[in-house]
Design a protein around this motif. Structure first.
Motif, PDB file in Angstrom:
ATOM      1  N   ILE A 107       0.872  -1.180   0.000  1.00  0.00           N
ATOM      2  CA  ILE A 107       0.000   0.000   0.000  1.00  0.00           C
ATOM      3  C   ILE A 107       0.902   1.220   0.000  1.00  0.00           C
ATOM      4  O   ILE A 107       1.737   1.410   0.887  1.00  0.00           O
ATOM      5  CB  ILE A 107      -0.940   0.014   1.223  1.00  0.00           C
ATOM      6  CG1 ILE A 107      -1.844  -1.222   1.190  1.00  0.00           C
ATOM      7  CG2 ILE A 107      -1.769   1.297   1.236  1.00  0.00           C
ATOM      8  CD1 ILE A 107      -2.722  -1.389   2.406  1.00  0.00           C
ATOM      9  N   ASP A 109       1.797   5.477  -0.279  1.00  0.00           N
ATOM     10  CA  ASP A 109       1.391   6.655   0.486  1.00  0.00           C
ATOM     11  C   ASP A 109       0.086   7.257  -0.014  1.00  0.00           C
ATOM     12  O   ASP A 109      -0.695   7.793   0.778  1.00  0.00           O
ATOM     13  CB  ASP A 109       2.498   7.728   0.449  1.00  0.00           C
ATOM     14  CG  ASP A 109       3.736   7.294   1.232  1.00  0.00           C
ATOM     15  OD1 ASP A 109       3.616   6.372   2.072  1.00  0.00           O
ATOM     16  OD2 ASP A 109       4.818   7.858   0.985  1.00  0.00           O
ATOM     17  N   GLU A 111      -2.353   5.644  -1.038  1.00  0.00           N
ATOM     18  CA  GLU A 111      -3.327   4.586  -0.783  1.00  0.00           C
ATOM     19  C   GLU A 111      -3.684   3.749  -2.010  1.00  0.00           C
ATOM     20  O   GLU A 111      -4.672   3.026  -2.008  1.00  0.00           O
ATOM     21  CB  GLU A 111      -4.586   5.144  -0.096  1.00  0.00           C
ATOM     22  CG  GLU A 111      -4.249   5.760   1.243  1.00  0.00           C
ATOM     23  CD  GLU A 111      -5.413   5.799   2.204  1.00  0.00           C
ATOM     24  OE1 GLU A 111      -6.402   5.084   1.985  1.00  0.00           O
ATOM     25  OE2 GLU A 111      -5.292   6.543   3.181  1.00  0.00           O
TER      26      GLU A 111
END
Length: 131
Positions: A107, A109, A111
């Protein structure tokens, strides 16, 4: 002398080459000529039938192979199906590579999810005829 004809879009790995030579007793490995490789790698999705489209490859195999030669067949699903059947009919041995897939997801930064896949050759398997 047993030959292996490669109808797929990659280069063999060392372990694949070793398996062809040791398990399948292959003396010579033959990639498709570039014009036929282009046909194999670019099967048009618009065609209602691809039998005629693959005819040059089938003719080339007939001309260069002999019974019991190996044909590694991987690619577009319909082309693989037709080619495996052609090989069985001609007395050739169609095979395909089985792989283990290792997947890692991260995942980020922002998202979003980044996926990394590694395909590890496990073995070649012969296409089987349903009796």
């Amino acid at each position: 002398m047993r030959q292996a004809f490669l109808l797929f879009s990659h280069q063999l790995t060392k372990s694949q080459q070793d398996e062809l030579e040791n398990k399948f007793k292959v003396d010579k490995i033959i990639y498709l000529p570039s014009d036929l490789q282009s046909i194999w790698s670019n099967v048009p999705p618009e065609l209602p039938s691809i039998k005629d489209y693959l005819e040059e490859i089938f003719c080339w195999l007939k001309e260069h192979s002999k019974p019991n030669d190996i044909v590694l067949v991987q690619g577009e699903f319909g082309a693989v199906f037709l080619t495996a059947n052609f090989c069985i009919k001609e007395g050739l041995v169609p095979i395909y590579s089985t792989t283990r897939r290792d997947v890692a997801e991260t995942i980020l930064d922002d998202e979003t999810i980044q996926t990394k896949r590694n395909f590890i050759h496990v073995r070649f398997r012969e296409f089987e005829k349903w009796d």
